[in-house]
Design an enzyme around this catalytic site. Structure first.
Site, PDB file in Angstrom:
ATOM      1  N   ASN A 167       1.767  30.822  31.648  1.00 36.34           N
ATOM      2  CA  ASN A 167       0.775  30.411  32.649  1.00 36.34           C
ATOM      3  C   ASN A 167       0.073  29.152  32.137  1.00 36.34           C
ATOM      4  O   ASN A 167      -0.728  29.217  31.217  1.00 36.34           O
ATOM      5  CB  ASN A 167      -0.232  31.561  32.851  1.00 36.34           C
ATOM      6  CG  ASN A 167      -1.359  31.191  33.792  1.00 36.34           C
ATOM      7  OD1 ASN A 167      -1.292  30.177  34.490  1.00 36.34           O
ATOM      8  ND2 ASN A 167      -2.410  32.001  33.818  1.00 36.34           N
ATOM      9  N   TRP A 168       0.403  28.042  32.746  1.00 35.19           N
ATOM     10  CA  TRP A 168      -0.163  26.762  32.278  1.00 35.19           C
ATOM     11  C   TRP A 168      -1.599  26.561  32.729  1.00 35.19           C
ATOM     12  O   TRP A 168      -2.246  25.608  32.308  1.00 35.19           O
ATOM     13  CB  TRP A 168       0.682  25.590  32.800  1.00 35.19           C
ATOM     14  CG  TRP A 168       2.068  25.499  32.255  1.00 35.19           C
ATOM     15  CD1 TRP A 168       2.706  26.391  31.437  1.00 35.19           C
ATOM     16  CD2 TRP A 168       3.012  24.440  32.492  1.00 35.19           C
ATOM     17  NE1 TRP A 168       3.983  25.967  31.157  1.00 35.19           N
ATOM     18  CE2 TRP A 168       4.199  24.770  31.793  1.00 35.19           C
ATOM     19  CE3 TRP A 168       2.976  23.265  33.238  1.00 35.19           C
ATOM     20  CZ2 TRP A 168       5.327  23.946  31.808  1.00 35.19           C
ATOM     21  CZ3 TRP A 168       4.107  22.443  33.256  1.00 35.19           C
ATOM     22  CH2 TRP A 168       5.261  22.786  32.537  1.00 35.19           C
ATOM     23  N   LYS A 169      -2.074  27.409  33.631  1.00 37.43           N
ATOM     24  CA  LYS A 169      -3.425  27.243  34.207  1.00 37.43           C
ATOM     25  C   LYS A 169      -3.593  25.798  34.717  1.00 37.43           C
ATOM     26  O   LYS A 169      -2.639  25.222  35.216  1.00 37.43           O
ATOM     27  CB  LYS A 169      -4.487  27.626  33.176  1.00 37.43           C
ATOM     28  CG  LYS A 169      -4.227  29.001  32.564  1.00 37.43           C
ATOM     29  CD  LYS A 169      -5.394  29.544  31.826  1.00 37.43           C
ATOM     30  CE  LYS A 169      -5.021  30.865  31.188  1.00 37.43           C
ATOM     31  NZ  LYS A 169      -6.134  31.562  30.610  1.00 37.43           N
ATOM     32  N   HIS A 203      -5.378  37.036  38.877  1.00 37.45           N
ATOM     33  CA  HIS A 203      -5.718  36.734  37.480  1.00 37.45           C
ATOM     34  C   HIS A 203      -7.229  36.886  37.321  1.00 37.45           C
ATOM     35  O   HIS A 203      -7.988  36.597  38.248  1.00 37.45           O
ATOM     36  CB  HIS A 203      -5.265  35.306  37.150  1.00 37.45           C
ATOM     37  CG  HIS A 203      -5.374  34.992  35.688  1.00 37.45           C
ATOM     38  ND1 HIS A 203      -6.572  34.684  35.077  1.00 37.45           N
ATOM     39  CD2 HIS A 203      -4.435  34.959  34.710  1.00 37.45           C
ATOM     40  CE1 HIS A 203      -6.358  34.463  33.791  1.00 37.45           C
ATOM     41  NE2 HIS A 203      -5.075  34.632  33.541  1.00 37.45           N
ATOM     42  N   GLU A 205      -9.338  35.114  35.984  1.00 39.97           N
ATOM     43  CA  GLU A 205     -10.081  33.874  36.269  1.00 39.97           C
ATOM     44  C   GLU A 205     -10.269  33.704  37.776  1.00 39.97           C
ATOM     45  O   GLU A 205     -11.275  33.147  38.224  1.00 39.97           O
ATOM     46  CB  GLU A 205      -9.352  32.668  35.635  1.00 39.97           C
ATOM     47  CG  GLU A 205      -9.521  32.667  34.121  1.00 39.97           C
ATOM     48  CD  GLU A 205      -8.404  31.995  33.348  1.00 39.97           C
ATOM     49  OE1 GLU A 205      -7.606  31.253  33.934  1.00 39.97           O
ATOM     50  OE2 GLU A 205      -8.327  32.242  32.129  1.00 39.97           O
ATOM     51  N   GLU A 207      -4.022  42.624  31.636  1.00 40.89           N
ATOM     52  CA  GLU A 207      -4.681  41.532  30.927  1.00 40.89           C
ATOM     53  C   GLU A 207      -6.138  41.905  30.666  1.00 40.89           C
ATOM     54  O   GLU A 207      -7.022  41.622  31.497  1.00 40.89           O
ATOM     55  CB  GLU A 207      -4.641  40.265  31.776  1.00 40.89           C
ATOM     56  CG  GLU A 207      -3.253  39.727  32.000  1.00 40.89           C
ATOM     57  CD  GLU A 207      -3.249  38.204  31.911  1.00 40.89           C
ATOM     58  OE1 GLU A 207      -2.510  37.687  31.077  1.00 40.89           O
ATOM     59  OE2 GLU A 207      -4.010  37.564  32.637  1.00 40.89           O
ATOM     60  N   GLY A 220      -7.751  34.457  25.892  1.00 42.73           N
ATOM     61  CA  GLY A 220      -8.297  33.250  25.283  1.00 42.73           C
ATOM     62  C   GLY A 220      -9.253  33.506  24.130  1.00 42.73           C
ATOM     63  O   GLY A 220      -9.945  32.596  23.688  1.00 42.73           O
ATOM     64  N   SER A 269      -4.098  36.556  24.457  1.00 46.70           N
ATOM     65  CA  SER A 269      -3.987  36.060  23.079  1.00 46.70           C
ATOM     66  C   SER A 269      -2.635  36.389  22.432  1.00 46.70           C
ATOM     67  O   SER A 269      -2.569  36.691  21.229  1.00 46.70           O
ATOM     68  CB  SER A 269      -5.145  36.570  22.216  1.00 46.70           C
ATOM     69  OG  SER A 269      -6.366  36.051  22.693  1.00 46.70           O
ATOM     70  N   GLY A 325      -0.920  32.545  27.948  1.00 46.02           N
ATOM     71  CA  GLY A 325      -1.742  31.432  28.400  1.00 46.02           C
ATOM     72  C   GLY A 325      -1.704  30.294  27.386  1.00 46.02           C
ATOM     73  O   GLY A 325      -0.742  29.537  27.302  1.00 46.02           O
ATOM     74  N   GLY A 326      -2.743  30.212  26.583  1.00 47.91           N
ATOM     75  CA  GLY A 326      -2.906  29.088  25.648  1.00 47.91           C
ATOM     76  C   GLY A 326      -1.669  28.793  24.811  1.00 47.91           C
ATOM     77  O   GLY A 326      -1.310  27.629  24.602  1.00 47.91           O
TER      78      GLY A 326
HETATM   79  C1  PEP Z   1      -4.013  34.411  30.543  1.00 45.03           C
HETATM   80  O1  PEP Z   1      -4.973  33.726  30.885  1.00 45.03           O
HETATM   81  O2  PEP Z   1      -3.272  34.918  31.384  1.00 45.03           O
HETATM   82  C2  PEP Z   1      -3.771  34.584  29.119  1.00 45.03           C
HETATM   83  C3  PEP Z   1      -3.039  35.591  28.756  1.00 45.03           C
HETATM   84  O3  PEP Z   1      -4.358  33.664  28.306  1.00 45.03           O
HETATM   85  P1  PEP Z   1      -4.232  33.614  26.705  1.00 45.03           P
HETATM   86  O4  PEP Z   1      -2.797  33.863  26.337  1.00 45.03           O
HETATM   87  O5  PEP Z   1      -4.693  32.239  26.340  1.00 45.03           O
HETATM   88  O6  PEP Z   1      -5.135  34.682  26.166  1.00 45.03           O
END
Ligand code: PEP
Length: 252
Positions: A9-11, A95, A97, A167, A173, A213, A234-235
Site C-alpha cells: 500500500n503506497w498510500k 483502511h 486512515e 490491521e 506505522g 509494521s 505500508g511503509g
Molecule cells: C498500513 O497502513 O496498511 C500499514 C500496514 O502500514 P505500515 O506497514 O507502515 O505499518
C-alpha cells in the site's frame, strides 16, 4: 489451501514517474516468484502507469479506496468502474486512515464492499482496533462489529471476492507489530466469525492477512502462523528493494 498474498500500500506516495522507476527496480526482484501473490496499491494518479508496466507479469493492482456509486456528482471521488478501467482487480476498503481521518463508518464501508463485488473487484476489507480498545479488552467486540457490519448482505458466493486485512491501528506505522501469537489469535477469531456470517468452508477459503509494521525481519514469523495468509505492507513497501526482500523472505 489458501494462497498467500502480499499487498504493498503506497498510500499518498509516488508520482507517475517515481512509480515507473519503482516498477523497473521491483520486477527483476520478483520475476521468479510464483508461490505467493503480489498486489500493488499505488495512488490513483499512478494506477495507469503501473498497470502498463506490470501487464505481462502476475502482479495484481489495487485501488486504495473508491466511492460506491458508479458515477455522479461526487467531486474528488473515483468509481469502481474507473478502477477497473485503470487495470485494478481489487480495492482496499476501510483502511483505518479512511475510517479515522475521513470518518468512514461501517455503513459506508459496507456500501463500498458491495460495490466492489458488483464490479468484480476483490474487496480487501480492513478491520482493526485502537490501542485503547485492546487495552480495555474490547478487541473482539470491535472486530466482530466491523466484520459483521462491513459484510452485511454479502452472500456466500460473493465471499470469494473478499480478503480480510487485520490491521491493529496501534501497529500501523508504529514500528511495533503485533506478535505472531497476537495476530494468530485474532485471525482465528475472525475466521470463526466469518464462519457464522457465511459457512465454515467459505470461512476457511477466505484469506485473512495481517498489516502493521511488517518488515523483512518479521514477515517470516508472522506467515509461520497457519491463519496468517499474507500481509498488507505500508511503509516498508515504499522502497522496491525493501519490498522485494520482504517478498523473498515470505517465500523462503
Ligand atoms: C498500513 O497502513 O496498511 C500499514 C500496514 O502500514 P505500515 O506497514 O507502515 O505499518
Amino acid at each position: 489451501m489458501r494462497r498467500r498474498v502480499l499487498i504493498g500500500n503506497w498510500k499518498m506516495h509516488k508520482t507517475a514517474g517515481e512509480a515507473s522507476r519503482y516498477i523497473r527496480d521491483f520486477l527483476p526482484l520478483t520475476q521468479n516468484i510464483a508461490s505467493i501473490d503480489i498486489i500493488l496499491a499505488p495512488p490513483f494518479t499512478a494506477l495507469h502507469v503501473v498497470a502498463e508496466s506490470i501487464k505481462d507479469t502476475a502482479i495484481g493492482l489495487a485501488g486504495q479506496n473508491m466511492h460506491w456509486n458508479s458515477h455522479g456528482a461526487f467531486t474528488g471521488e473515483v468509481s469502481p468502474a474507473m478502477l477497473c478501467d485503470n487495470g485494478c482487480q481489487s480495492v482496499i476498503i476501510g483502511h483505518s486512515e479512511r475510517r479515522q481521518t475521513f470518518h468512514e463508518d461501517d455503513n459506508t464501508i459496507n456500501r463500498k464492499v458491495k460495490a466492489a463485488i458488483a464490479h468484480h473487484l476483490t474487496a480487501i476489507m480492513c478491520v482493526g482496533e485502537t490501542r485503547e480498545e485492546r487495552d480495555t479488552g474490547k478487541t473482539s467486540d470491535v472486530l466482530s462489529r466491523q466484520l459483521a457490519a462491513g459484510l452485511a448482505g454479502i452472500g456466500t458466493i460473493d465471499a470469494k471476492q473478499l480478503i480480510i486485512a487485520y490491521e491493529p491501528i496501534w501497529a500501523i506505522g508504529s514500528g511495533t507489530p503485533a506478535t505472531p501469537t497476537q495476530a494468530s489469535k485474532v485471525h482465528i477469531k475472525l475466521r470463526e466469525h466469518l464462519g457464522t456470517l457465511f459457512t465454515t468452508s467459505t470461512a476457511e477459503s477466505i484469506q485473512i492477512i495481517y498489516g502493521g509494521s511488517i518488515t523483512a525481519e518479521n514477515i517470516q514469523s508472522l506467515l509461520a502462523m497457519p491463519h496468517v495468509d499474507g500481509g498488507l505492507v505500508g511503509g516498508a513497501c515504499l522502497d522496491p528493494h525493501n519490498f522485494g526482500t520482504i517478498v523473498s523472505s515470505a517465500t523462503n
